[in-house]
Design an enzyme around this catalytic site. Sequence first.
Site, PDB file in Angstrom:
ATOM      1  N   CYS A  38      48.469  58.946  91.362  1.00 47.29           N
ATOM      2  CA  CYS A  38      47.445  57.928  91.297  1.00 47.29           C
ATOM      3  C   CYS A  38      46.274  58.496  90.709  1.00 47.29           C
ATOM      4  CB  CYS A  38      47.382  56.949  92.489  1.00 47.29           C
ATOM      5  SG  CYS A  38      48.917  56.179  92.825  1.00 47.29           S
ATOM      6  N   HIS A  60      46.772  55.478  84.857  1.00 46.06           N
ATOM      7  CA  HIS A  60      47.976  54.474  84.900  1.00 46.06           C
ATOM      8  C   HIS A  60      47.711  53.078  85.204  1.00 46.06           C
ATOM      9  CE1 HIS A  60      47.237  55.126  89.097  1.00 46.06           C
ATOM     10  NE2 HIS A  60      47.986  54.104  89.315  1.00 46.06           N
ATOM     11  N   GLU A  97      50.536  45.154  94.244  1.00 46.19           N
ATOM     12  CA  GLU A  97      50.079  46.270  93.259  1.00 46.19           C
ATOM     13  C   GLU A  97      51.507  46.550  92.607  1.00 46.19           C
ATOM     14  OE1 GLU A  97      47.128  49.696  93.062  1.00 46.19           O
ATOM     15  OE2 GLU A  97      49.050  50.279  94.158  1.00 46.19           O
TER      16      GLU A  97
HETATM   17 NI    NI Z   1      47.629  52.998  90.958  1.00 38.05          NI
END
Ligand code: NI
Length: 135
Positions: free
Chosen positions: A33, A37, A123
């Site tokens: 992360c 992205h 998410e």
């Molecule tokens: Ni992310």
Amino acid sequence: MIYITRKEHFSSSHKLENKGLSQEKNEEIFGKCNNFHGHNYYIEVTLAGTPDSQSNYVMDLKLLKKIIGEEILDKVDHKFLNETDMFKGIIPTTENMAVIFWNVLADKVKRENVKLYSIKLYETEKNYVEYRGEI
Ligand code: NI
């Protein structure tokens, strides 16, 4: 009390990075992360209230849709979150996003008979956070 919810979708990119830490430490904390992205987010905005005496709605969901669109979606959909005004200086984790969205919406949806109850932010299909205004 009656709870009403409007669900919306947006796509945004981000990079999780704590600029106060070294690159090594960032990679250790955020892993993949730490790279640029994107996600297909789903947001659920829930209000708690009592039906209005004239409309018999807690809030017309068309109005809630419009408020979410103007206050959130227009500002984050197809954007790089780290460079938006909304997330200037804030690491765009799902946790921070839910808190910011709460802060943006709380005053906008408040009426005599209704107030913001929770923000759920997905998410991924399997990961979501919920914020109810207290930290
Ligand atoms: Ni992310």
